[in-house]
Design a protein around this motif. Structure first.
Motif, PDB file in Angstrom:
ATOM      1  N   ASN A 232      37.116  35.805  41.529  1.00  0.00           N
ATOM      2  CA  ASN A 232      37.841  35.570  40.984  1.00  0.00           C
ATOM      3  C   ASN A 232      37.608  33.682  40.635  1.00  0.00           C
ATOM      4  OD1 ASN A 232      41.375  35.590  41.632  1.00  0.00           O
ATOM      5  ND2 ASN A 232      41.072  33.913  43.271  1.00  0.00           N
ATOM      6  N   ASP A 233      37.018  33.583  41.765  1.00  0.00           N
ATOM      7  CA  ASP A 233      36.955  31.850  42.276  1.00  0.00           C
ATOM      8  C   ASP A 233      36.246  31.214  40.494  1.00  0.00           C
ATOM      9  OD1 ASP A 233      37.725  32.014  44.956  1.00  0.00           O
ATOM     10  OD2 ASP A 233      36.291  31.349  45.761  1.00  0.00           O
ATOM     11  N   TYR A 234      35.921  32.048  40.334  1.00  0.00           N
ATOM     12  CA  TYR A 234      35.120  31.689  38.802  1.00  0.00           C
ATOM     13  C   TYR A 234      35.806  32.199  37.779  1.00  0.00           C
ATOM     14  CZ  TYR A 234      31.963  31.935  34.655  1.00  0.00           C
ATOM     15  OH  TYR A 234      31.197  31.330  33.660  1.00  0.00           O
ATOM     16  N   LEU A 235      36.423  32.304  37.513  1.00  0.00           N
ATOM     17  CA  LEU A 235      38.099  32.854  36.759  1.00  0.00           C
ATOM     18  C   LEU A 235      38.224  31.680  36.544  1.00  0.00           C
ATOM     19  CD1 LEU A 235      38.095  34.910  34.296  1.00  0.00           C
ATOM     20  CD2 LEU A 235      39.419  35.980  35.593  1.00  0.00           C
ATOM     21  N   LEU A 236      39.144  31.296  37.880  1.00  0.00           N
ATOM     22  CA  LEU A 236      39.921  30.678  38.073  1.00  0.00           C
ATOM     23  C   LEU A 236      39.817  29.102  37.430  1.00  0.00           C
ATOM     24  CD1 LEU A 236      41.800  31.334  42.032  1.00  0.00           C
ATOM     25  CD2 LEU A 236      43.144  31.246  39.253  1.00  0.00           C
ATOM     26  N   ARG A 237      38.659  28.912  37.911  1.00  0.00           N
ATOM     27  CA  ARG A 237      37.776  27.385  37.142  1.00  0.00           C
ATOM     28  C   ARG A 237      38.075  27.601  36.177  1.00  0.00           C
ATOM     29  NH1 ARG A 237      33.884  28.821  41.885  1.00  0.00           N
ATOM     30  NH2 ARG A 237      32.682  29.595  40.391  1.00  0.00           N
ATOM     31  N   GLN A 238      37.843  28.327  35.335  1.00  0.00           N
ATOM     32  CA  GLN A 238      37.800  28.799  34.281  1.00  0.00           C
ATOM     33  C   GLN A 238      38.713  28.258  33.200  1.00  0.00           C
ATOM     34  OE1 GLN A 238      34.507  29.069  32.958  1.00  0.00           O
ATOM     35  NE2 GLN A 238      34.033  29.709  34.961  1.00  0.00           N
ATOM     36  N   ASP A 239      39.516  28.441  33.480  1.00  0.00           N
ATOM     37  CA  ASP A 239      40.928  27.905  33.248  1.00  0.00           C
ATOM     38  C   ASP A 239      41.652  27.640  31.781  1.00  0.00           C
ATOM     39  OD1 ASP A 239      43.407  25.701  33.454  1.00  0.00           O
ATOM     40  OD2 ASP A 239      42.764  24.176  32.622  1.00  0.00           O
ATOM     41  N   TRP A 240      41.048  29.277  31.967  1.00  0.00           N
ATOM     42  CA  TRP A 240      41.843  29.709  30.391  1.00  0.00           C
ATOM     43  C   TRP A 240      42.964  30.017  29.850  1.00  0.00           C
ATOM     44  CZ3 TRP A 240      37.074  33.791  30.865  1.00  0.00           C
ATOM     45  CH2 TRP A 240      36.240  33.009  30.968  1.00  0.00           C
ATOM     46  N   ASP A 241      43.968  29.470  28.831  1.00  0.00           N
ATOM     47  CA  ASP A 241      45.010  30.086  28.036  1.00  0.00           C
ATOM     48  C   ASP A 241      44.917  31.219  28.733  1.00  0.00           C
ATOM     49  OD1 ASP A 241      45.682  27.517  28.094  1.00  0.00           O
ATOM     50  OD2 ASP A 241      44.997  27.234  25.750  1.00  0.00           O
ATOM     51  N   GLU A 242      44.928  32.308  28.232  1.00  0.00           N
ATOM     52  CA  GLU A 242      44.309  33.203  29.095  1.00  0.00           C
ATOM     53  C   GLU A 242      43.815  34.341  29.234  1.00  0.00           C
ATOM     54  OE1 GLU A 242      45.785  37.934  26.158  1.00  0.00           O
ATOM     55  OE2 GLU A 242      45.132  35.843  25.387  1.00  0.00           O
ATOM     56  N   GLY A 243      43.206  33.495  30.849  1.00  0.00           N
ATOM     57  CA  GLY A 243      41.833  33.750  31.359  1.00  0.00           C
ATOM     58  C   GLY A 243      41.754  35.005  32.414  1.00  0.00           C
ATOM     59  N   PHE A 244      43.092  35.551  32.920  1.00  0.00           N
ATOM     60  CA  PHE A 244      42.652  36.941  33.590  1.00  0.00           C
ATOM     61  C   PHE A 244      41.850  38.278  33.241  1.00  0.00           C
ATOM     62  CE2 PHE A 244      46.802  38.315  31.355  1.00  0.00           C
ATOM     63  CZ  PHE A 244      46.975  39.768  31.301  1.00  0.00           C
ATOM     64  N   ALA A 245      41.341  38.954  33.999  1.00  0.00           N
ATOM     65  CA  ALA A 245      40.830  40.268  34.504  1.00  0.00           C
ATOM     66  C   ALA A 245      40.688  41.044  35.360  1.00  0.00           C
ATOM     67  CB  ALA A 245      39.637  40.121  33.958  1.00  0.00           C
ATOM     68  N   THR A 246      41.294  42.821  34.907  1.00  0.00           N
ATOM     69  CA  THR A 246      41.200  43.953  35.982  1.00  0.00           C
ATOM     70  C   THR A 246      39.750  43.791  36.588  1.00  0.00           C
ATOM     71  OG1 THR A 246      41.423  45.290  34.834  1.00  0.00           O
ATOM     72  CG2 THR A 246      43.499  44.033  35.302  1.00  0.00           C
ATOM     73  N   ALA A 247      39.503  44.376  37.671  1.00  0.00           N
ATOM     74  CA  ALA A 247      38.542  44.699  37.574  1.00  0.00           C
ATOM     75  C   ALA A 247      38.058  46.104  38.516  1.00  0.00           C
ATOM     76  CB  ALA A 247      36.782  43.789  38.243  1.00  0.00           C
ATOM     77  N   VAL A 248      36.997  46.831  38.661  1.00  0.00           N
ATOM     78  CA  VAL A 248      36.699  47.268  39.708  1.00  0.00           C
ATOM     79  C   VAL A 248      35.332  47.736  39.841  1.00  0.00           C
ATOM     80  CG1 VAL A 248      36.228  49.410  38.137  1.00  0.00           C
ATOM     81  CG2 VAL A 248      37.021  50.472  40.721  1.00  0.00           C
ATOM     82  N   HIS A 249      35.483  47.632  41.507  1.00  0.00           N
ATOM     83  CA  HIS A 249      33.594  46.993  41.725  1.00  0.00           C
ATOM     84  C   HIS A 249      33.838  48.409  42.459  1.00  0.00           C
ATOM     85  CE1 HIS A 249      31.498  45.180  45.246  1.00  0.00           C
ATOM     86  NE2 HIS A 249      30.562  44.991  44.074  1.00  0.00           N
ATOM     87  N   VAL A 250      32.194  48.938  42.403  1.00  0.00           N
ATOM     88  CA  VAL A 250      31.828  49.667  43.100  1.00  0.00           C
ATOM     89  C   VAL A 250      30.746  49.610  44.085  1.00  0.00           C
ATOM     90  CG1 VAL A 250      30.834  52.277  43.265  1.00  0.00           C
ATOM     91  CG2 VAL A 250      32.929  51.578  41.660  1.00  0.00           C
ATOM     92  N   ALA A 251      30.829  49.781  45.063  1.00  0.00           N
ATOM     93  CA  ALA A 251      28.626  49.590  45.571  1.00  0.00           C
ATOM     94  C   ALA A 251      28.442  51.184  46.171  1.00  0.00           C
ATOM     95  CB  ALA A 251      29.049  48.786  46.541  1.00  0.00           C
ATOM     96  N   VAL A 252      27.130  51.786  46.256  1.00  0.00           N
ATOM     97  CA  VAL A 252      26.946  53.268  46.544  1.00  0.00           C
ATOM     98  C   VAL A 252      25.323  52.811  47.179  1.00  0.00           C
ATOM     99  CG1 VAL A 252      26.493  55.662  45.338  1.00  0.00           C
ATOM    100  CG2 VAL A 252      27.669  54.219  44.832  1.00  0.00           C
ATOM    101  N   ASP A 253      25.328  53.500  48.229  1.00  0.00           N
ATOM    102  CA  ASP A 253      23.815  53.498  49.217  1.00  0.00           C
ATOM    103  C   ASP A 253      23.184  54.915  48.760  1.00  0.00           C
ATOM    104  OD1 ASP A 253      22.463  54.504  51.224  1.00  0.00           O
ATOM    105  OD2 ASP A 253      22.962  53.384  52.380  1.00  0.00           O
ATOM    106  N   LEU A 254      22.278  54.263  47.708  1.00  0.00           N
ATOM    107  CA  LEU A 254      21.507  55.139  47.147  1.00  0.00           C
ATOM    108  C   LEU A 254      20.947  56.159  48.205  1.00  0.00           C
ATOM    109  CD1 LEU A 254      19.965  53.342  44.056  1.00  0.00           C
ATOM    110  CD2 LEU A 254      22.549  54.719  44.106  1.00  0.00           C
ATOM    111  N   ARG A 255      20.649  56.303  49.356  1.00  0.00           N
ATOM    112  CA  ARG A 255      20.092  57.040  50.377  1.00  0.00           C
ATOM    113  C   ARG A 255      21.375  57.816  50.571  1.00  0.00           C
ATOM    114  NH1 ARG A 255      16.567  52.521  53.854  1.00  0.00           N
ATOM    115  NH2 ARG A 255      15.326  51.906  51.614  1.00  0.00           N
ATOM    116  N   SER A 256      22.284  57.567  51.349  1.00  0.00           N
ATOM    117  CA  SER A 256      23.113  58.197  52.125  1.00  0.00           C
ATOM    118  C   SER A 256      24.341  58.958  51.447  1.00  0.00           C
ATOM    119  CB  SER A 256      23.714  57.622  53.217  1.00  0.00           C
ATOM    120  OG  SER A 256      24.558  56.571  52.593  1.00  0.00           O
ATOM    121  N   GLY A 257      24.688  57.847  49.972  1.00  0.00           N
ATOM    122  CA  GLY A 257      25.711  58.679  48.990  1.00  0.00           C
ATOM    123  C   GLY A 257      27.147  57.641  49.306  1.00  0.00           C
TER     124      GLY A 257
END
Length: 371
Positions: A232-257
């Protein structure tokens, strides 16, 4: 890569003519002419030769050669050079027609006029983007390849698989949806982020490229709970006229699941439980989209993937239909996933095919399998 003169002379005149062709543009450039100026001058000469050929060798140089010349100008030259060549072509056509040296039917005139307008529109668009003739097309291809490379998933241990499909609006080369995945040096964790940039197709392609590179550097380099805040901080620094984005972030432990999901204005992830055969829509909605709020708060949902389970991510183009409720689109997606994913009949591409939403928006589906 050589110039157009190099290619021509190597094909027909051998080493001596090739050497001369290399020396001629260099001499012109030392005299103050740019490469675009050289190409423009060459095409002007070619247009004059074509006009002469139409008069004296009509059997071998048809009137339609004019169209090929305009297309070549639009491909090689920037706007100024294209306008010069096209203006000369118009003058030549008028002289040939009104002097009676060449016969132009109304149909031929209409086709050439359409070609002229199309070439000038293309040249104007490339000039607005700052692209230089043919080199601009090469650059666009390179940008598209880089965006696809950022979406590659690192090798995973046995028992894990990521299947994803991304389709741009109207089948364009660029998409506002992109995927970035990373597996830190320890190899235990896999992090995936699916992003939907404002806009669609080529309009969002440049922003997608910039964000995918930046997010790729952030992903796996900081604690998982800080990723969306940093993005979010990076995107705010770009100061784009149409500069928003949606995102979904996933972190997975490949040993335990064990997995953790956080959303920035994105649609909820879906967890398919192999044991019960049910699809659970996870409560991951709540955080604001990236690039809007200076100090956002993102909540993480924790869960565990057991053998046979699937975690599904998607963008709004998969479930949105004009005039219909969003929940109906999600229900339709779940129905397709039950027929395709739960039965093992296909993957992400099959899900996109089954949903059958319109072609007017970018679409992406990501399936994280624990097998």
């Amino acid at each position: 890569m050589g110039t157009l003169a190099d290619v021509t002379t190597q094909g027909f005149g051998g080493p001596r003519q090739s050497h001369l062709a290399r020396r001629l543009p260099a001499w012109l450039q030392r005299a103050g002419a740019s490469r675009q100026g050289v190409l423009t001058a060459m095409l002007v000469v070619v247009s004059l030769l074509v006009a002469v050929g139409i008069v004296v060798a009509r059997r071998y140089v048809p009137v339609s050669s004019i169209i090929l010349l305009m297309l070549l100008a639009g491909y090689l030259l920037r706007l100024r050079g294209t306008v010069i060549v096209c203006a000369l072509v118009v003058v030549e056509v008028a002289v040939l027609h009104f002097s009676g040296l060449a016969v132009y039917t109304p149909g031929m005139a209409v086709v050439q006029a359409i070609a002229l307008v199309a070439v000038l529109r293309l040249a104007r668009r490339q000039d607005r983007l700052g692209l230089r003739g043919a080199a601009g097309n090469v650059m666009l291809v390179d940008l598209r390849d880089r965006l696809e490379a950022h979406g590659s998933v690192p090798p995973l241990p046995a028992g894990w698989r990521v299947d994803h499909a991304l389709r741009a609006a109207y089948a364009e080369a660029f998409s506002g949806d992109f995927l970035v995945a990373a597996r830190p040096a320890s190899g235990r964790m896999l992090e995936v982020v699916l992003v939907d940039v404002s806009g669609k197709g080529q309009d969002a392609g440049v922003r997608s490229l910039l964000l995918s590179g930046a997010f790729g550097g952030l992903l796996g380099a900081m604690p998982r709970e800080d990723f969306l805040t940093a993005a979010n901080d990076y995107l705010l620094r770009q100061d784009w006229d149409e500069g928003f984005a949606t995102a979904v972030h996933v972190a997975v432990d490949l040993r335990s699941g064990d997995f953790w999901v956080a959303s920035a204005g994105h649609l909820p992830a879906v967890h398919r439980h192999a044991g019960s055969g049910t699809f659970e829509v996870l409560d991951t909605v709540g955080g604001p989209a990236l690039g809007i709020v200076p100090i956002p708060v993102f909540q993480m949902h924790a869960g565990r993937l057991l053998p046979g389970d699937v975690l599904m991510l998607y963008t709004d183009g998969v479930v949105e239909t004009p005039g219909a409720d969003l929940e109906i689109g999600i229900d339709r997606l779940l129905g397709v996933a039950e027929r395709v994913v739960a039965t093992g009949r296909g993957g992400a591409e099959a899900v996109l095919d089954g949903v059958r939403t319109g072609e007017d928006d970018d679409r992406a589906v990501v399936l994280l399998h624990r097998e």
